[in-house]
Design a protein around this motif. Sequence first.
Motif, PDB file in Angstrom:
ATOM      1  N   MET A 155      18.972   1.727  -7.156  1.00  0.00           N
ATOM      2  CA  MET A 155      19.348   2.981  -6.312  1.00  0.00           C
ATOM      3  C   MET A 155      20.805   3.491  -6.456  1.00  0.00           C
ATOM      4  O   MET A 155      21.194   4.358  -7.008  1.00  0.00           O
ATOM      5  N   ARG A 163      28.407  10.314 -15.491  1.00  0.00           N
ATOM      6  CA  ARG A 163      27.558  11.130 -16.615  1.00  0.00           C
ATOM      7  C   ARG A 163      28.266  12.647 -16.277  1.00  0.00           C
ATOM      8  O   ARG A 163      28.710  13.101 -17.117  1.00  0.00           O
ATOM      9  N   LEU A 193      23.081   2.111  -8.376  1.00  0.00           N
ATOM     10  CA  LEU A 193      23.459   1.988  -9.842  1.00  0.00           C
ATOM     11  C   LEU A 193      23.162   3.299 -10.625  1.00  0.00           C
ATOM     12  O   LEU A 193      23.821   3.855 -11.435  1.00  0.00           O
ATOM     13  N   SER A 194      21.929   4.066 -10.194  1.00  0.00           N
ATOM     14  CA  SER A 194      21.353   4.980 -10.932  1.00  0.00           C
ATOM     15  C   SER A 194      22.307   6.416 -10.344  1.00  0.00           C
ATOM     16  O   SER A 194      22.497   7.176 -11.345  1.00  0.00           O
ATOM     17  N   SER A 195      22.678   6.293  -9.003  1.00  0.00           N
ATOM     18  CA  SER A 195      23.358   7.502  -8.706  1.00  0.00           C
ATOM     19  C   SER A 195      24.871   7.319  -9.104  1.00  0.00           C
ATOM     20  O   SER A 195      25.588   8.210  -9.451  1.00  0.00           O
ATOM     21  N   ARG A 196      25.456   6.358  -9.238  1.00  0.00           N
ATOM     22  CA  ARG A 196      26.653   5.854  -9.874  1.00  0.00           C
ATOM     23  C   ARG A 196      26.664   6.437 -11.294  1.00  0.00           C
ATOM     24  O   ARG A 196      27.559   7.013 -11.941  1.00  0.00           O
ATOM     25  N   SER A 197      25.736   5.927 -12.094  1.00  0.00           N
ATOM     26  CA  SER A 197      25.323   6.585 -13.555  1.00  0.00           C
ATOM     27  C   SER A 197      25.414   7.807 -13.512  1.00  0.00           C
ATOM     28  O   SER A 197      26.098   8.452 -14.392  1.00  0.00           O
ATOM     29  N   SER A 198      24.704   8.505 -12.862  1.00  0.00           N
ATOM     30  CA  SER A 198      24.757  10.041 -12.865  1.00  0.00           C
ATOM     31  C   SER A 198      25.873  10.819 -12.502  1.00  0.00           C
ATOM     32  O   SER A 198      26.410  11.581 -13.076  1.00  0.00           O
TER      33      SER A 198
END
Length: 75
Positions: free
Chosen positions: A1, A11, A3-8
Motif C-alpha cells: 500500500m 510518477r 509503496l504503491s502510493s509512493r510510486s504514484s
Amino acid sequence: MFLSSRSSILRLRLLSLKSRRCKAGPEQKAFCPEAFLNVVADKLSSSAVQFINVRFSLALSFAFSIRLLMISLYV
C-alpha cells in the motif's frame, strides 16, 4: 500500500518535470512544482540546522555556566 502510493507520487513528480512549463527555461521555473519543492526543502533543512545549532549552543552555555558556578562555590 505504502509503496504503491509512493510510486504514484514519484510518477506524478516525474510527469511534472517533463511538462512543457518546466522545460521552458529559467524564467518559467517559478511555475515548475519541483523547483518550488527544492526551494522549500532547502529552506526547511537550513532552518532545522540553525535550530539544532541554537539548541546545542544554549545547552552548552547552560552546562558551562553551571560548571563555573559549582567550581566557584568550592573555591
